[in-house]
Design a protein around this motif. Structure first.
Motif, PDB file in Angstrom:
ATOM      1  N   ASN A  63       0.839  -1.186   0.000  1.00 14.81           N
ATOM      2  CA  ASN A  63       0.000   0.000   0.000  1.00 14.81           C
ATOM      3  C   ASN A  63       0.876   1.239   0.000  1.00 14.81           C
ATOM      4  OD1 ASN A  63      -0.229   1.116   3.023  1.00 14.81           O
ATOM      5  ND2 ASN A  63      -1.730   2.119   1.725  1.00 14.81           N
TER       6      ASN A  63
ATOM      7  N   ARG B  83      -0.737   5.518  -4.099  1.00 11.48           N
ATOM      8  CA  ARG B  83      -1.312   5.216  -5.410  1.00 11.48           C
ATOM      9  C   ARG B  83      -1.954   3.842  -5.473  1.00 11.48           C
ATOM     10  NH1 ARG B  83       0.055   5.644 -11.530  1.00 11.48           N
ATOM     11  NH2 ARG B  83      -0.312   3.513 -12.193  1.00 11.48           N
ATOM     12  N   SER B  84      -1.314   2.809  -4.895  1.00 10.40           N
ATOM     13  CA  SER B  84      -1.757   1.432  -5.094  1.00 10.40           C
ATOM     14  C   SER B  84      -1.910   0.673  -3.789  1.00 10.40           C
ATOM     15  CB  SER B  84      -0.744   0.683  -5.966  1.00 10.40           C
ATOM     16  OG  SER B  84      -0.557   1.342  -7.204  1.00 10.40           O
TER      17      SER B  84
ATOM     18  N   TYR C 194      -2.653  -3.448  -2.779  1.00 11.35           N
ATOM     19  CA  TYR C 194      -2.815  -4.812  -3.266  1.00 11.35           C
ATOM     20  C   TYR C 194      -3.179  -5.713  -2.095  1.00 11.35           C
ATOM     21  CZ  TYR C 194       0.173  -3.079  -7.123  1.00 11.35           C
ATOM     22  OH  TYR C 194       0.722  -2.369  -8.157  1.00 11.35           O
TER      23      TYR C 194
ATOM     24  N   ILE D 226      -6.680  -5.587  -6.611  1.00 14.27           N
ATOM     25  CA  ILE D 226      -5.790  -4.499  -6.991  1.00 14.27           C
ATOM     26  C   ILE D 226      -6.600  -3.213  -6.960  1.00 14.27           C
ATOM     27  CG2 ILE D 226      -4.305  -3.569  -8.814  1.00 14.27           C
ATOM     28  CD1 ILE D 226      -4.381  -6.598  -9.901  1.00 14.27           C
TER      29      ILE D 226
ATOM     30  N   VAL E   4      -6.159   0.975  -7.422  1.00 14.22           N
ATOM     31  CA  VAL E   4      -5.245   2.024  -7.842  1.00 14.22           C
ATOM     32  C   VAL E   4      -6.017   3.340  -7.886  1.00 14.22           C
ATOM     33  CG1 VAL E   4      -3.601   2.803  -9.587  1.00 14.22           C
ATOM     34  CG2 VAL E   4      -3.969   0.359  -9.252  1.00 14.22           C
TER      35      VAL E   4
ATOM     36  N   THR F 193      -1.780  -7.083 -12.161  1.00 14.49           N
ATOM     37  CA  THR F 193      -1.380  -5.775 -11.653  1.00 14.49           C
ATOM     38  C   THR F 193      -0.966  -4.854 -12.791  1.00 14.49           C
ATOM     39  OG1 THR F 193      -0.701  -6.755  -9.561  1.00 14.49           O
ATOM     40  CG2 THR F 193       0.226  -4.607 -10.097  1.00 14.49           C
TER      41      THR F 193
ATOM     42  N   GLU G 182      -2.574  -1.166 -13.503  1.00 11.68           N
ATOM     43  CA  GLU G 182      -1.675  -0.010 -13.369  1.00 11.68           C
ATOM     44  C   GLU G 182      -1.562   0.756 -14.691  1.00 11.68           C
ATOM     45  OE1 GLU G 182      -0.323   1.314 -10.716  1.00 11.68           O
ATOM     46  OE2 GLU G 182      -0.380  -0.261  -9.193  1.00 11.68           O
TER      47      GLU G 182
END
Length: 126
Positions: free
Chosen positions: A73, A76-77, A79, A88, A90, A111, A115
Motif C-alpha cells: 500500500n 497510489r496502489s 494490493y 488491486i 489504484v 497488476t 496499473e
C-alpha cells in the motif's frame, strides 16, 4: 468512451474477472462489471487506506464480504491477497480502480493491466 467501457476492458483481458470504478473519495460508483460492487464501508476503508494504511494493516481490506491480506500500500496502489485470488486498487486523480483476479492468474500480469489503465487515466486528467 463511457466509464463502463473501462471496467469491460479490464475484464475483457481474461486476467481479471471483476472490476469497478469509483470516485476518488469512494462515495460514488461510476462503473462495474457484473455485480461487483463494494459495500460503502468497504470502499471507504480502501479510499482512506491510500492516505493512512493503519486500518488496512491491522484489519486487511475487504471486497464483497471477503477479507484480503494487505500486500502493498502506498498513496497510489493497494494490493490484497486471499489464497490464490487477489485485489488491486489504484487511485488516480479522480478515480479509484478496483479489480479482482481469480485463481490461476499471475498477480504480476493482473497488476500490470490495472496499473497501465491507471496511467492512461492520469495522463488524460482523470
Amino acid at each position: 468512451m463511457s466509464w463502463q467501457a473501462y471496467t469491460d476492458n479490464l475484464t475483457g483481458t481474461g486476467k481479471l474477472d471483476k472490476a469497478a470504478l469509483y470516485s476518488k473519495a469512494g462515495d460514488s460508483l461510476w462503473a462495474q462489471s457484473g455485480n461487483f460492487q463494494l459495500q460503502p464501508k468497504e470502499i471507504q476503508e480502501i479510499a482512506k487506506g491510500f492516505d493512512d494504511a493503519s486500518g488496512l494493516q491491522a484489519h486487511g481490506l475487504h471486497a464483497q464480504g471477503q477479507k484480503y491480506f494487505l500486500l502493498r500500500n502506498d498513496d497510489r496502489s493497494i494490493y490484497g491477497k486471499h489464497e490464490a485470488e487477489g485485489l488491486i486498487c489504484v487511485r488516480t486523480k479522480q478515480t479509484i480502480l478496483i479489480a479482482h483476479y481469480p485463481n490461476g492468474v499471475q498477480p504480476g500480469e493482473a497488476t500490470t493491466i490495472v496499473e497501465k489503465l491507471a496511467d492512461y487515466l492520469i495522463s488524460t486528467g482523470f
